[in-house]
Write a protein that holds these residues in place. Structure first.
Motif, short mmCIF file in Angstrom:
data_model
loop_
_atom_site.label_atom_id
_atom_site.label_comp_id
_atom_site.label_asym_id
_atom_site.label_seq_id
_atom_site.Cartn_x
_atom_site.Cartn_y
_atom_site.Cartn_z
N UNK A 53 -25.29 -22.52 -54.51
CA UNK A 53 -25.64 -23.06 -55.82
C UNK A 53 -25.64 -21.98 -56.90
N UNK A 54 -25.34 -22.39 -58.13
CA UNK A 54 -25.31 -21.46 -59.26
C UNK A 54 -26.69 -21.24 -59.87
N UNK A 55 -27.68 -21.99 -59.45
CA UNK A 55 -29.03 -21.88 -60.01
C UNK A 55 -29.63 -20.52 -59.64
N UNK A 56 -30.06 -19.77 -60.66
CA UNK A 56 -30.61 -18.44 -60.39
C UNK A 56 -32.00 -18.49 -59.76
N UNK A 57 -32.68 -19.63 -59.82
CA UNK A 57 -34.00 -19.77 -59.21
C UNK A 57 -33.93 -20.35 -57.80
N UNK A 58 -32.74 -20.62 -57.33
CA UNK A 58 -32.57 -21.21 -56.00
C UNK A 58 -32.81 -20.15 -54.93
N UNK A 59 -33.33 -20.60 -53.81
CA UNK A 59 -33.53 -19.72 -52.66
C UNK A 59 -32.45 -20.06 -51.64
N UNK A 60 -31.71 -19.07 -51.24
CA UNK A 60 -30.61 -19.28 -50.32
C UNK A 60 -31.02 -18.80 -48.94
N UNK A 61 -30.95 -19.69 -47.98
CA UNK A 61 -31.29 -19.36 -46.61
C UNK A 61 -30.02 -19.07 -45.82
N UNK A 62 -30.01 -18.01 -45.02
CA UNK A 62 -28.81 -17.72 -44.25
C UNK A 62 -28.57 -18.77 -43.16
N UNK A 63 -27.34 -19.22 -43.06
CA UNK A 63 -26.99 -20.21 -42.05
C UNK A 63 -26.42 -19.53 -40.80
N UNK A 64 -25.91 -18.34 -40.96
CA UNK A 64 -25.32 -17.60 -39.85
C UNK A 64 -25.95 -16.21 -39.80
N UNK A 65 -25.86 -15.59 -38.68
CA UNK A 65 -26.36 -14.23 -38.56
C UNK A 65 -27.80 -14.20 -38.06
N UNK A 66 -28.45 -13.08 -38.30
CA UNK A 66 -29.82 -12.94 -37.85
C UNK A 66 -30.66 -12.35 -38.97
N UNK A 67 -31.94 -12.61 -38.91
CA UNK A 67 -32.86 -12.09 -39.91
C UNK A 67 -33.21 -10.66 -39.51
N UNK A 68 -33.02 -9.71 -40.42
CA UNK A 68 -33.29 -8.32 -40.10
C UNK A 68 -34.54 -7.81 -40.81
N UNK A 69 -34.98 -8.51 -41.87
CA UNK A 69 -36.18 -8.08 -42.58
C UNK A 69 -36.76 -9.26 -43.34
N UNK A 70 -38.09 -9.26 -43.44
CA UNK A 70 -38.79 -10.24 -44.27
C UNK A 70 -39.64 -9.44 -45.23
N UNK A 71 -39.34 -9.56 -46.53
CA UNK A 71 -40.04 -8.80 -47.54
C UNK A 71 -40.55 -9.73 -48.63
N UNK A 72 -41.59 -9.30 -49.32
CA UNK A 72 -42.07 -10.01 -50.50
C UNK A 72 -41.23 -9.59 -51.69
N UNK A 73 -40.82 -10.55 -52.48
CA UNK A 73 -40.05 -10.26 -53.69
C UNK A 73 -40.71 -10.94 -54.88
N UNK A 74 -40.41 -10.46 -56.05
CA UNK A 74 -40.95 -11.08 -57.27
C UNK A 74 -39.87 -11.84 -57.98
#
Length: 74
Positions: A53-74
């Motif tokens: 999506x082109x929305x800058x406030x959208x959160x994009x979840x990875x569909x492939x691969x693996x999660x390597x880090x979980x961080x807090x962002x602003x």
């Protein structure tokens, strides 16, 4: 098509071909079961195109691969 699925697809395709060459009722059953497994395997290893999506406030979840880090962002 995901490359990791090719050996499985070839295996179930060989089962279908074996069932065709047997020709008797056992061959028909093998062919039907192999075909169902082949269709499921092709569906399982598909690689659909995804739209980002082109929305800058959208959160994009990875569909492939693996999660390597979980961080807090602003």
């Amino acid at each position: 098509m995901e490359k990791a699925g090719i050996p499985y697809i070839l295996f179930f395709l060989a089962i279908v071909i074996l069932g065709i060459f047997l020709g008797n009722i056992i061959g028909v059953i093998i062919c039907i079961v192999g075909f169902i497994a082949l269709v499921f395997t092709v569906f399982f290893f598909r690689d659909p195109s995804r739209e980002i999506p082109d929305d800058e406030n959208a959160i994009l979840s990875p569909a492939d691969g693996k999660i390597v880090a979980i961080d807090n962002i602003e």
